[in-house]
Design a protein around this motif. Structure first.
Motif, PDB file in Angstrom:
ATOM      1  N   SER A   1      -4.414   1.419  -2.515  1.00  0.00           N
ATOM      2  CA  SER A   1      -3.999   2.767  -2.900  1.00  0.00           C
ATOM      3  C   SER A   1      -4.719   3.218  -4.173  1.00  0.00           C
ATOM      4  O   SER A   1      -5.144   4.372  -4.282  1.00  0.00           O
ATOM      5  CB  SER A   1      -2.487   2.817  -3.118  1.00  0.00           C
TER       6      SER A   1
ATOM      7  N   ALA B   1      -3.287   7.176   3.168  1.00  0.00           N
ATOM      8  CA  ALA B   1      -2.967   5.812   3.594  1.00  0.00           C
ATOM      9  C   ALA B   1      -2.241   5.801   4.934  1.00  0.00           C
ATOM     10  O   ALA B   1      -2.551   4.999   5.823  1.00  0.00           O
ATOM     11  CB  ALA B   1      -2.126   5.119   2.529  1.00  0.00           C
TER      12      ALA B   1
ATOM     13  N   GLN C   1       0.814  -1.214   0.000  1.00  0.00           N
ATOM     14  CA  GLN C   1       0.000   0.000   0.000  1.00  0.00           C
ATOM     15  C   GLN C   1       0.849   1.267   0.000  1.00  0.00           C
ATOM     16  O   GLN C   1       0.598   2.195  -0.768  1.00  0.00           O
ATOM     17  CB  GLN C   1      -0.941  -0.001   1.207  1.00  0.00           C
TER      18      GLN C   1
ATOM     19  N   GLY D   1      -2.628  -4.928  -1.099  1.00  0.00           N
ATOM     20  CA  GLY D   1      -2.272  -3.656  -0.475  1.00  0.00           C
ATOM     21  C   GLY D   1      -2.086  -2.558  -1.506  1.00  0.00           C
ATOM     22  O   GLY D   1      -2.552  -1.430  -1.325  1.00  0.00           O
TER      23      GLY D   1
END
Length: 332
Positions: A198, A281, A133, A194
């Motif tokens: 995003s 994030a 991410q 992950g």
């Protein structure tokens, strides 16, 4: 009660420093959303354990959230008009067709979670997810996939992402997650899931910019996520791997995951325009980690050690540094 500008990113600000105020407000909101995600994980985990069927728990989470949003659309004419605005934006190619598919990444993440955690353990799964991410958030910001446009790579942003990864790794290993025999397939899928989170945040932000209404944006997200999970459940059923729930006697609080997910997606979709994908994030991960520690303290689920607190401190410092960098960027 949140101000109108918090609920509608397009609403005018009346403060002396509108962009700076937006960064602070949305950073705090995203921290709170991350904390909610920790509660959601606990609720969904408890539901999956009682049902004995992780996929069905995920279907309940997405399905109940979708029903709440469908009710919101039925009661809010402005949300229905906003949904029509999204469809119009796609037809006119102001919004690309693939930019409304963010919910697929959410459904993919939940499916990967149910597959990978039994093979990798919680600790390694968390570390691999955060690695995917945070690394992809830098790329997503760099190419300008989100509504905030392109954000160039800088040393503070890269160091903040790396420090967050280290902090989560330290905290996750301290939480006692068992690292099972490493499955390369599970590891690669987790990193991809992950990374997909995003992308989901970025394109949901664009949908929210087109709709101007978080209910419509979140409905689009949940529709595709629920559809993806239904497809996954159908595939399991076809393979004879979908089983009936062990029991329907579940605690009431384990049923709230879908509602929390609605709030999380709505806040993230609005915040990414002001914070960018990376900072959104990092703030979310920080809120999630801090709330998870507090939940452990309250429920006595796991010991709170010095190593765990050190991991939380590293993550919190990294997120704060990223947030300050974003705030300085709004002044320039």
């Amino acid at each position: 009660m949140a101000c109108a500008c918090c609920l509608d990113p397009g609403a005018p600000m009346t403060t002396a420093h509108p962009e700076r105020s937006s960064v602070v407000l949305f950073a705090l909101a995203t921290l709170a959303a991350g904390a909610g995600a920790a509660v959601q994980a606990k609720a969904n985990g408890a539901l999956a354990t009682r049902l004995g069927a992780p996929v069905e728990a995920a279907l309940w989470s997405f399905g109940s959230g979708w029903l709440v949003l469908a009710l919101g659309l039925a009661l809010l004419p402005a949300a229905r008009r906003a949904l029509a605005d999204v469809a119009r934006a796609v037809r006119r190619q102001n919004l690309q067709w693939w930019e409304v598919l963010g919910g697929l990444f959410g459904g993919f993440f939940v499916a990967v979670q149910s597959f990978a955690v039994p093979q990798m353990g919680v600790a390694l799964f968390t570390i691999a997810m955060v690695g995917g991410q945070t690394a992809n958030a830098l790329l997503v910001d760099r190419i300008g996939l989100g509504p905030a446009g392109r954000t160039p790579l800088s040393m503070p942003r890269v160091l903040a992402a790396l420090a967050t990864f280290v902090g989560v790794a330290v905290a996750s290993s301290a939480r006692g997650g068992t690292v099972h025999a490493l499955s390369l397939t599970a590891l690669l899928l987790t990193v991809a899931a992950g990374a997909g989170m995003s992308i989901q945040q970025a394109i949901n932000g664009k949908v929210n910019l087109a709709s101007g209404h978080v209910v419509a944006t979140t409905f689009v997200n949940f529709t595709w996520g629920f559809a993806a999970l239904c497809g996954y459940a159908l595939a399991l059923f076809s393979a004879g791997r979908l089983h009936s729930p062990r029991t329907l006697d579940v605690p009431w609080w384990s049923l709230v995951g879908g509602v929390i997910g609605v709030v999380y997606i709505a806040i993230a979709a609005a915040a990414v325009r002001h914070l960018g994908v990376l900072v959104t994030a990092l703030m979310s991960l920080t809120g999630q980690l801090v709330a998870a520690v507090l939940l452990d303290v309250v429920t006595h689920a796991a010991p709170v050690t010095a190593q765990l607190l050190a991991g939380v401190a590293i993550t919190l410092t990294a997120a704060a540094a990223a947030g300050l960098a974003a705030q300085r960027g709004t002044r320039g």
